[in-house]
Design an enzyme around this catalytic site. Sequence first.
Site, PDB file in Angstrom:
ATOM      1  N   ASP A 153       0.600  -1.082  -0.205  1.00 26.08           N
ATOM      2  CA  ASP A 153       0.081   0.156  -0.632  1.00 26.08           C
ATOM      3  C   ASP A 153       1.251   1.175  -0.001  1.00 26.08           C
ATOM      4  OD1 ASP A 153      -2.054   2.069   0.517  1.00 26.08           O
ATOM      5  OD2 ASP A 153      -2.385   1.163   2.188  1.00 26.08           O
ATOM      6  N   GLU A 195      -2.499  10.795   0.583  1.00 27.30           N
ATOM      7  CA  GLU A 195      -3.684  10.526   1.005  1.00 27.30           C
ATOM      8  C   GLU A 195      -4.125   8.702   2.277  1.00 27.30           C
ATOM      9  OE1 GLU A 195      -6.479   6.417   0.590  1.00 27.30           O
ATOM     10  OE2 GLU A 195      -3.960   6.351   0.428  1.00 27.30           O
ATOM     11  N   GLU A 196      -3.364   8.968   2.641  1.00 26.02           N
ATOM     12  CA  GLU A 196      -2.319   8.444   4.231  1.00 26.02           C
ATOM     13  C   GLU A 196      -3.248   9.151   5.718  1.00 26.02           C
ATOM     14  OE1 GLU A 196      -3.325   4.766   4.383  1.00 26.02           O
ATOM     15  OE2 GLU A 196      -1.707   3.817   3.185  1.00 26.02           O
TER      16      GLU A 196
END
Length: 374
Positions: free
Chosen positions: A123, A157-158
């Site tokens: 990821d 994004e995280e």
Amino acid sequence: MYPKCLLIYLALSLTLGHVVAQSEPGEPSKSSSDDLFSLHKQLVDIESISGSEAKVGDFLVSYLQSHGWTVEKQSVNGPRFNIFAYTGNNNPKVILNSHFDTVPPYIPYKVEGDKIYGRGTNDAKGSIASQIMALKELRRESPDLANEVGLLYVVGEESDCSGITKANELPLTPEAFIIGEPTENKLALGHKGRLGFQVISEGVAAHSGYPELGRSAITQLVNVASVLNSIVFPGSHPILGSDTLNIGLIQGGVAANVVPASANLTVGIRIATNPMEVWETVQKIVGNPLGITLKLTSAKESVLLDTVEGFETMVAKYGTDYNCYSGKAKKKFLIGPGSILVAHTPNEYILKSDLITAVELYKKLIIRLLNPKM
């Protein structure tokens, strides 16, 4: 004795047969696989926890430029930046997207058999490496198609969608947007949204020997946490299923001998239905206990995605930052190597074989979108 011309013919036939045997469709060459694993390793070796992505961004820019891409850096904040790259059309019909930030902590790269361990292997640096290699191969095989594909890699994004939110300013109008996240190489039918809120508890400080003189903010908070964990949301979605709640962070207190005056919870709900209806349900069930305030921090709807024939499908119970992207494409897809079940864990890993498969699947999807007759 065979005629000389026949011997030459037999030799050429054997040679051509060997070449064909070495280049069967769907069977990447060893050099191609080595390039894929090398790129993946270089990406994972560079720590890029959200907020500190500049170093891996610099590597990606250098790598893409050295392989013939035109690269544009889009500043997000401080030294951080998004990357938009292309070889032909600067407003491509198809965009391959993923993120190059990771969750903490950094975990170094390690290989054990077919498994590659490390933070971001899955990821989502596995998706980035596979997308880049897919497009490199497509440039050799069908350069006209490759010229209609761009790469958009973002930061944040995280954490807070800061990268994709900034990317909204790019003058892009793609027909298709392909998001790379772990889906076990299956096309996702949809992914959940997210609702975030805090529970703020205000009490009265006192000496722990005389608790009757105070009011514990932590005790108040624990009571609310119990209520939250008991909620069964009434609605469900036919594809995405039910809304689910997680208490992710609890903070409060100063010492064991002090009745705490303040404490708070941070809560996330994976949204399958309507975020504001879910929020109303939470507020109604929690009510108005003494010293408790609920504060909504984010509300993002779920996303239904497109599919094409010939791909396995799944449902993503997690979210992506696509629901922060306002430049909505006509078609949107979510697919990538690896399993979300090991993302964000101490043993995050990806299979080498999944990376190889992902390259072929990204190529297949691009071709199906740009030239369905191929």
